[in-house]
Design a protein around this motif. Structure first.
Motif, short mmCIF file in Angstrom:
data_model
loop_
_atom_site.label_atom_id
_atom_site.label_comp_id
_atom_site.label_asym_id
_atom_site.label_seq_id
_atom_site.Cartn_x
_atom_site.Cartn_y
_atom_site.Cartn_z
N GLY A 146 2.16 2.14 -3.25
CA GLY A 146 1.17 2.80 -4.22
C GLY A 146 1.06 1.35 -5.48
O GLY A 146 0.69 1.69 -6.37
N LEU A 147 0.96 0.26 -4.93
CA LEU A 147 0.93 -0.82 -5.83
C LEU A 147 -0.52 -1.53 -5.79
O LEU A 147 -0.94 -1.42 -4.57
CB LEU A 147 2.01 -1.84 -5.64
N PRO A 148 -1.13 -1.82 -6.64
CA PRO A 148 -2.30 -2.46 -6.69
C PRO A 148 -2.54 -3.66 -6.03
O PRO A 148 -2.02 -4.75 -6.65
CB PRO A 148 -2.72 -2.55 -8.01
N GLU A 149 -3.03 -4.02 -4.86
CA GLU A 149 -2.89 -5.30 -4.15
C GLU A 149 -3.57 -6.34 -4.85
O GLU A 149 -3.37 -7.42 -4.47
CB GLU A 149 -3.42 -5.15 -2.77
N ARG A 154 0.87 -1.14 0.05
CA ARG A 154 0.19 0.03 0.08
C ARG A 154 0.87 1.10 -0.10
O ARG A 154 0.53 2.33 -0.73
CB ARG A 154 -0.89 0.14 1.05
N GLN A 155 1.88 1.15 1.05
CA GLN A 155 2.89 2.53 0.76
C GLN A 155 3.38 2.55 -0.57
O GLN A 155 3.60 3.97 -0.74
CB GLN A 155 3.73 2.19 1.82
#
Ligand code: ATP
Ligand code: MN
Length: 461
Positions: free
Chosen positions: A406-409, A403-404
């Motif tokens: 900024g990646l699409p989980e 999340r930090q």
């Protein structure tokens, strides 16, 4: 008669044996009543000297034995009186298989520049440099497999095409069957659903994530295959297509990984020294007169260990003037890496525990909240040849890091699953194969240690 390779002929045959040899003419010298023809066939660096006496029918054609032509020679093996070789072949017959016009054949001189040879990549395997390079690459490939196989690692073939759009697409080559001149649109944007995989796909930059999948079920695995990076870095250490070796080891922490990297490099280097003596002497003579002693030194010493924080301290306190700034939190540039390994330590250095901000999300976070369990192995002349880490095996921490970053989980659902079901501490690294060949041989440019270099604006052969 069965054909003998020059290597077996110089090593395993006896004077008086009848032999058949086939290869390419390197040079020819003729005197009044005898001609000497040097031929090579790739099996060894040494040329074979073929002696053609004037009483032979073959003597009539020696003038047509131009550099580069291919020949089939039968004759008798004899002790050589000339210096530099043990045996020569006294020819009884010579047949030209393919002529090479001396007016146009490009490899006439003894030495050509590497730049020129890159333009004739279809002929450069006939040079001593490329023969030696290919044999050393071959030995190193075998040593890599040998090392892992002897330790019970499974060789896993990672896919070259990856449809996960989450690996940092900026540096990736897109793979598509869409018609670029007539792209299908949907609501004003390209309709990727019509592409081959129904979504964007790319050439892989690393087999790590796939290797992790197999390690978390089979314990010790490795990949060894081509990887692709569309980074526009025109340096002597970067290719757009290069080979990478990536072990991934379950139940292994960073300390275990550091030991593995050291054992691994020592194994490769000692096998090259043991099995490629002649080729290494060639590189030692023409490319780097410390090539052999450097490898010997490494095989017989221990790698230095430094944390990133210690390395930065050393760099700041050094009296060197660097082009790029040094301060805690910035990545080490190759000039810094080289200072540490060449000037400061004089041996390979394993740097660990880099700042979290400059490393990938999957590296295991340290308790200080600032650094991660990363590891780079630095060697003289090249800088980084291995990059690796202990992986974040804690699902909640990994999710937070995703999340930090900024990646699409959603795209990492399977990667997170591995932490949800039977997670274990595990670690792995990537060794750049061509950088290692560069290091071993002392060849300055990475374009000259791979059969067909792929670099920006260059993919002719
Ligand atoms: P660098 O900072 O030198 O560009 P990197 O940190 O991007 O390398 P990693 O992603 O850690 O490299 O890849 C692992 C190893 O692969 C590196 O240690 C290096 O040996 C090799 N490597 C990386 N990029 C290239 C490239 N473009 N050409 C050849 N080898 C490469
Ligand atoms: Mn790296």
């Amino acid at each position: 008669m069965r054909r003998s390779k020059i290597k077996e002929l110089l090593g395993g045959k006896q004077a008086g044996d009848e032999v058949l040899v086939q290869g390419w003419v390197k040079t020819r010298r003729s005197s009044k009543n005898v001609a000497f023809v040097q031929i090579s066939d790739g099996s060894t660096l040494a040329d074979l000297q073929v002696v053609v006496g004037e009483s032979l029918p073959a003597y009539q054609i020696v003038d047509s034995l131009n550099t580069g032509c291919s020949v089939s020679v039968t004759g008798t093996l004899a002790e050589s009186l000339g210096k530099g070789q043990r045996y020569e072949v006294q020819a009884t017959s010579i047949e030209v298989l393919g002529q090479a016009d001396p007016e146009t054949y490009p490899l006439q001189k003894k030495r050509h520049t590497p730049e020129f040879l890159r333009e004739i990549a279809h002929l450069r395997p006939r040079t001593n440099t490329f023969g030696a390079m290919a044999r050393i690459r071959n030995q190193m490939s075998q040593s890599i497999h040998g090392f892992f196989q002897s330790r019970g690692y499974l060789f896993i073939q990672a896919p070259m095409i990856t449809a996960s759009d989450a690996e940092g697409a900026g540096e990736m080559f897109r793979v598509t069957t869409l018609d670029l001149d007539n792209l299908p649109l949907k609501e004003g944007a390209v309709n990727n659903e019509e592409d081959f995989f129904g979504k964007p796909a790319f050439l892989t930059v690393s087999g790590q994530l796939e290797a992790e999948i197999f390690a978390l079920g089979l314990s010790d695995v490795y990949t060894f295959g081509p990887t692709f990076r569309a980074e526009n870095s025109n340096t002597s250490r970067h290719l757009a297509e290069f080979w990478m070796v990536e072990p991934e080891v379950a139940f292994c922490d960073l300390e275990g990984l550091a030991e593995l990297s050291e054992d691994f490099l020592k194994h490769i280097f000692s096998q090259v020294l043991e099995n490629c003596g002649e080729d290494m002497e060639f590189f030692n003579r023409w490319y780097d007169n410390k090539a052999i002693s450097t490898l010997e030194g490494i095989v017989n010493s221990n790698f230095e260990r430094l944390t990133y924080t210690e390395a930065v301290d050393i760099l700041i306190k050094s009296a060197e003037s660097f082009e790029f700034p040094v301060s805690w939190g910035l990545d080490l540039q190759s000039e810094h890496e080289r200072y540490l390994t060449e000037k400061r330590v004089g041996r390979p250095v394993i740097v660990t525990d880099y700042p979290m901000e400059i490393k990938a999300f999957y590296m295991r976070q340290n308790d200080d909240g600032k650094t991660v369990r990363a590891l780079d192995v630095l060697v003289p002349r090249i800088g980084e040849i291995i990059g690796g880490s202990q992986r974040e095996e804690r699902g909640d921490v990994l999710l937070e890091r995703l999340r930090q970053a900024g990646l699409p989980e959603e795209a990492y659902w399977w990667y997170l699953d591995l932490r949800k079901y039977g997670t274990v501490p595990h670690s792995g690294f990537g060794l750049g194969f061509e950088r290692t060949v560069q290091f071993v041989t002392g060849v300055p440019n990475i374009r000259d240690v791979i059969p067909f270099p792929r670099t920006p604006k260059n993919a002719e052969f």
